[in-house]
Design a protein around this motif. Structure first.
Motif, PDB file in Angstrom:
ATOM      1  N   LEU A 105     -10.922  16.398 -46.217  1.00 52.38           N
ATOM      2  CA  LEU A 105     -10.862  14.874 -46.318  1.00 52.38           C
ATOM      3  C   LEU A 105     -12.176  14.055 -46.582  1.00 52.38           C
ATOM      4  CD1 LEU A 105      -7.714  13.937 -43.988  1.00 52.38           C
ATOM      5  CD2 LEU A 105      -7.770  14.308 -46.518  1.00 52.38           C
ATOM      6  N   THR A 106     -13.274  14.737 -46.437  1.00 50.95           N
ATOM      7  CA  THR A 106     -14.658  14.056 -46.434  1.00 50.95           C
ATOM      8  C   THR A 106     -14.575  13.672 -47.899  1.00 50.95           C
ATOM      9  OG1 THR A 106     -15.596  15.618 -44.937  1.00 50.95           O
ATOM     10  CG2 THR A 106     -17.141  14.495 -46.770  1.00 50.95           C
ATOM     11  N   ASN A 107     -15.136  12.330 -48.002  1.00 52.68           N
ATOM     12  CA  ASN A 107     -14.915  11.462 -49.421  1.00 52.68           C
ATOM     13  C   ASN A 107     -15.667  12.374 -50.536  1.00 52.68           C
ATOM     14  OD1 ASN A 107     -15.888   9.469 -51.300  1.00 52.68           O
ATOM     15  ND2 ASN A 107     -14.273   8.551 -50.372  1.00 52.68           N
ATOM     16  N   THR A 108     -16.864  12.478 -50.270  1.00 55.46           N
ATOM     17  CA  THR A 108     -17.857  13.133 -51.294  1.00 55.46           C
ATOM     18  C   THR A 108     -18.809  13.956 -50.446  1.00 55.46           C
ATOM     19  OG1 THR A 108     -19.642  11.480 -51.476  1.00 55.46           O
ATOM     20  CG2 THR A 108     -17.492  11.287 -53.012  1.00 55.46           C
ATOM     21  N   LEU A 109     -19.209  14.966 -51.200  1.00 55.78           N
ATOM     22  CA  LEU A 109     -20.404  16.014 -50.535  1.00 55.78           C
ATOM     23  C   LEU A 109     -21.631  15.086 -50.040  1.00 55.78           C
ATOM     24  CD1 LEU A 109     -21.417  18.738 -49.661  1.00 55.78           C
ATOM     25  CD2 LEU A 109     -22.277  18.993 -51.962  1.00 55.78           C
ATOM     26  N   MET A 110     -21.973  13.921 -51.216  1.00 54.79           N
ATOM     27  CA  MET A 110     -23.090  13.417 -50.695  1.00 54.79           C
ATOM     28  C   MET A 110     -22.818  12.474 -49.557  1.00 54.79           C
ATOM     29  SD  MET A 110     -26.215  12.204 -51.410  1.00 54.79           S
ATOM     30  CE  MET A 110     -26.717  13.076 -53.194  1.00 54.79           C
ATOM     31  N   ALA A 111     -21.702  11.812 -49.531  1.00 53.67           N
ATOM     32  CA  ALA A 111     -21.217  10.919 -48.352  1.00 53.67           C
ATOM     33  C   ALA A 111     -21.355  11.592 -47.020  1.00 53.67           C
ATOM     34  CB  ALA A 111     -19.904  10.107 -48.606  1.00 53.67           C
ATOM     35  N   GLY A 112     -20.797  12.863 -47.413  1.00 49.43           N
ATOM     36  CA  GLY A 112     -20.656  13.793 -45.901  1.00 49.43           C
ATOM     37  C   GLY A 112     -22.058  14.031 -45.532  1.00 49.43           C
ATOM     38  N   VAL A 113     -22.938  14.577 -46.391  1.00 44.46           N
ATOM     39  CA  VAL A 113     -24.135  15.212 -45.951  1.00 44.46           C
ATOM     40  C   VAL A 113     -24.929  13.843 -45.635  1.00 44.46           C
ATOM     41  CG1 VAL A 113     -26.309  15.852 -47.003  1.00 44.46           C
ATOM     42  CG2 VAL A 113     -24.121  16.945 -47.486  1.00 44.46           C
ATOM     43  N   MET A 351     -21.673   2.404 -43.958  1.00 42.97           N
ATOM     44  CA  MET A 351     -22.887   2.316 -44.844  1.00 42.97           C
ATOM     45  C   MET A 351     -22.868   3.643 -45.813  1.00 42.97           C
ATOM     46  SD  MET A 351     -23.988  -0.726 -44.504  1.00 42.97           S
ATOM     47  CE  MET A 351     -25.368  -0.517 -45.618  1.00 42.97           C
ATOM     48  N   MET A 352     -22.427   4.568 -45.187  1.00 38.30           N
ATOM     49  CA  MET A 352     -22.201   5.985 -45.945  1.00 38.30           C
ATOM     50  C   MET A 352     -21.058   5.792 -47.045  1.00 38.30           C
ATOM     51  SD  MET A 352     -24.710   7.601 -44.911  1.00 38.30           S
ATOM     52  CE  MET A 352     -25.457   5.979 -44.195  1.00 38.30           C
ATOM     53  N   ALA A 357     -19.870   6.975 -51.327  1.00 40.22           N
ATOM     54  CA  ALA A 357     -18.526   7.242 -51.569  1.00 40.22           C
ATOM     55  C   ALA A 357     -17.787   6.934 -52.894  1.00 40.22           C
ATOM     56  CB  ALA A 357     -17.440   6.477 -50.542  1.00 40.22           C
ATOM     57  N   ASN A 358     -16.953   7.720 -53.167  1.00 41.99           N
ATOM     58  CA  ASN A 358     -16.064   7.667 -54.371  1.00 41.99           C
ATOM     59  C   ASN A 358     -15.101   6.750 -54.176  1.00 41.99           C
ATOM     60  OD1 ASN A 358     -14.593   7.781 -56.729  1.00 41.99           O
ATOM     61  ND2 ASN A 358     -14.016   9.938 -56.478  1.00 41.99           N
ATOM     62  N   LYS A 359     -15.043   5.413 -54.514  1.00 47.28           N
ATOM     63  CA  LYS A 359     -14.301   4.400 -54.053  1.00 47.28           C
ATOM     64  C   LYS A 359     -13.104   4.545 -54.714  1.00 47.28           C
ATOM     65  CE  LYS A 359     -18.032   1.293 -52.310  1.00 47.28           C
ATOM     66  NZ  LYS A 359     -18.972   2.467 -52.642  1.00 47.28           N
ATOM     67  N   GLY A 360     -12.866   5.315 -55.843  1.00 44.86           N
ATOM     68  CA  GLY A 360     -11.467   5.418 -56.398  1.00 44.86           C
ATOM     69  C   GLY A 360     -10.714   6.513 -55.841  1.00 44.86           C
ATOM     70  N   ASP A 361     -11.233   7.201 -54.827  1.00 43.96           N
ATOM     71  CA  ASP A 361     -10.400   8.392 -54.101  1.00 43.96           C
ATOM     72  C   ASP A 361      -9.609   7.509 -53.372  1.00 43.96           C
ATOM     73  OD1 ASP A 361      -9.413  10.396 -53.262  1.00 43.96           O
ATOM     74  OD2 ASP A 361     -11.036  11.823 -53.051  1.00 43.96           O
ATOM     75  N   ARG A 362      -8.372   7.387 -53.498  1.00 45.56           N
ATOM     76  CA  ARG A 362      -7.388   6.897 -52.619  1.00 45.56           C
ATOM     77  C   ARG A 362      -7.216   7.952 -51.442  1.00 45.56           C
ATOM     78  NH1 ARG A 362      -3.081   3.184 -55.919  1.00 45.56           N
ATOM     79  NH2 ARG A 362      -4.525   2.018 -57.103  1.00 45.56           N
ATOM     80  N   GLU A 363      -6.803   9.123 -51.565  1.00 49.85           N
ATOM     81  CA  GLU A 363      -6.550   9.744 -50.635  1.00 49.85           C
ATOM     82  C   GLU A 363      -7.668   9.989 -49.666  1.00 49.85           C
ATOM     83  OE1 GLU A 363      -5.391  14.683 -49.712  1.00 49.85           O
ATOM     84  OE2 GLU A 363      -6.166  13.951 -51.852  1.00 49.85           O
TER      85      GLU A 363
END
Length: 488
Positions: A105-113, A351-352, A357-363
């Protein structure tokens, strides 16, 4: 055979090899506290840079640089044998967050890192700071540096509301992006009728000067209690009314409550130490400062100040907290913990999420986190909550032991201040995410500095191996071992 020839020959003791104790050369000199002071100066420059008009997209690199410097210092000043007890728990936290990067459920790899990097940077001082040589004077310089910056921060906040429009920076895009109604809600009406932003100080967030006021009060009290220079004592006391003034005008009641709790904890520890004279002096000064600063704030802010503060006593404290932040804690315990016991993935709040984040990913969309406990549950679930509580417990243990150390009174006063600071920081976790920004970084640096000072003020002996010779003042029967010591 003569009688003399019948006597048993007595060996010459001077010719015997003696198993002895030998002191090896002192270990390599540690890096000085100037590294920590330089780091804080860099942090301050980065914070002031955010006030520059037209910074635009450069804001992200400036914010990242402040935390990247902590990771860089970990590479320059690698961990040594002196590590804060919380360092081992911090290592487990970083490992847990590294696993959370690949959470489904991590939003994106960049946001998670980015989120994991933020945690690592904030906790990194637990490794690199104790490797520095910090004595009592070095610790006082570090605390003085923090006090000076926060006092200046509070002074700018005073100017911003006293002279509307002066030294007022552009509002953060996080605030302006919420809409005109939100920006207007960040303003207060003064006694003169002028509408101004809540004092921002050296930040770009309305009300941001409140945190500076809190630190100026706490650090000023700790420095004042152990200061002998009369001019510096005057400076510390003079900063307190200014600091409380910006807290009143910032309208952040929780920070005001935390400031009172912190001062009470500091006085309580000083009482336990038997510092009755200092406690009386501090209490007397605080009463005068509170009266002066409140009158000043009402004169400038008018009903804005009195109406806001009256809510603290008009209702029960529990009701006031619940209506403002308590329902966030309730939702965290009753809804988020059962739904995400092992976390909801990284990059889904704060802030991350805003930057990466990919704000279009609803899940994997945004989950609002108003308090630190919500952030911990979202990032790592119950395991992260338990680990971070353990790390904070280790910080309390070190500060408490150092504060009650009768052999090092100068360090003990500063340790009492750090302990009170820890109490207030723990309380602040119920108000906002204190450990995911600069305030969390400062928490671990200050605690690591205290640990390095307290440990470094004692002689630490290390067995290093056999020795062929010994100092003349050591007994011949001593074990055949050699020792080295490290002192500041």
């Amino acid at each position: 055979m003569t009688p003399s020839e019948n006597k048993t020959a007595t060996p010459d003791r001077s010719s015997l090899a003696r198993p002895v104790l030998n002191y090896a050369p002192p270990v390599k000199r540690l890096p000085s506290s100037r590294w920590v002071e330089g780091f804080f100066i860099f942090q301050m420059i980065a914070q002031v840079a955010l006030m520059m008009p037209g910074l635009g997209t450069a804001r992200v690199p400036v914010r990242v640089a402040a935390f990247g410097a902590s990771i860089l210092l970990l590479m320059i000043l690698p961990p040594r044998n002196r590590k804060h007890p919380a360092a081992w728990i911090a290592a487990a936290i970083v490992a847990l967050l590294a696993l959370a990067v690949i959470h489904p459920l991590t939003n994106t790899l960049m946001a998670g890192v980015a989120q994991a990097f933020m945690y690592a940077a904030i906790l990194a001082p637990l490794w690199w700071v104790p490797g520095c040589r910090i004595d009592e004077r070095g610790l006082r310089r570090i605390v003085f540096l923090l006090w000076g910056f926060n006092a200046l921060n509070a002074l700018v906040g005073v100017i911003q509301v006293t002279f509307p429009g002066a030294l007022t920076p552009e509002v953060s895009t996080v605030v302006s992006g919420q809409g005109d109604w939100y920006v207007e809600d960040m303003k207060i009406t003064l006694a003169s009728g002028a509408r101004v932003f809540r004092p921002m100080g050296l930040s770009d967030y309305p009300g941001g000067a409140a945190s500076a006021g809190f630190y100026a009060v706490l650090l000023g009290l700790g420095l004042w209690a152990g200061e002998k220079n009369p001019w510096l004592k005057i400076a510390y006391i003079a900063s307190l009314p200014m600091a409380l003034f910006v807290i009143y005008l910032s309208q952040v009641r929780s920070v005001l409550v935390m400031t009172g709790l912190c001062a009470f904890a500091f006085l309580g520890i000083m009482m336990l130490r038997g510092e009755l004279q200092r406690v009386i002096g501090l209490a007397t000064a605080l009463v005068a400062v509170i009266a002066l600063s409140f009158a000043w704030a009402v004169w400038v802010g008018g009903d804005t100040v009195t109406k806001r503060l009256s809510s603290l006593i008009d209702d029960k404290p529990g009701d006031v907290y619940y209506s403002n932040r308590g329902h966030f804690l309730e939702d965290t315990v009753t809804k988020l913990v059962p739904k995400y016991p092992l976390g909801a993935g990284l990059g889904r709040w704060g802030m991350m999420y805003y930057y990466f984040a990919n704000k279009g990913d609803r899940e994997r969309g945004e989950i609002w986190a108003e308090i630190q406990w919500t952030g911990w549950v979202l990032d790592g679930g119950i395991p992260l909550v338990l680990l971070y509580c353990g790390a904070m417990g280790a910080a309390f243990w070190v500060a408490g032991k150092a504060a009650m150390d009768p052999q090092r009174p100068a360090v003990a006063i500063l340790a009492a201040m750090v302990f009170a600071y820890n109490v207030a920081t723990l309380a602040m976790t119920f108000n906002y995410p204190v450990f995911i920004g600069q305030s969390g970084l400062e928490f671990w640096i200050l605690n690591a500095c205290l640990f390095a000072t307290w440990i470094g003020s004692r002689r630490a002996y290390y067995i290093i191996g056999p020795a062929p010779t010994a100092p003349a003042d050591k007994p011949a029967s001593a074990p055949r071992m050699a020792y080295a010591w490290e002192t500041n």
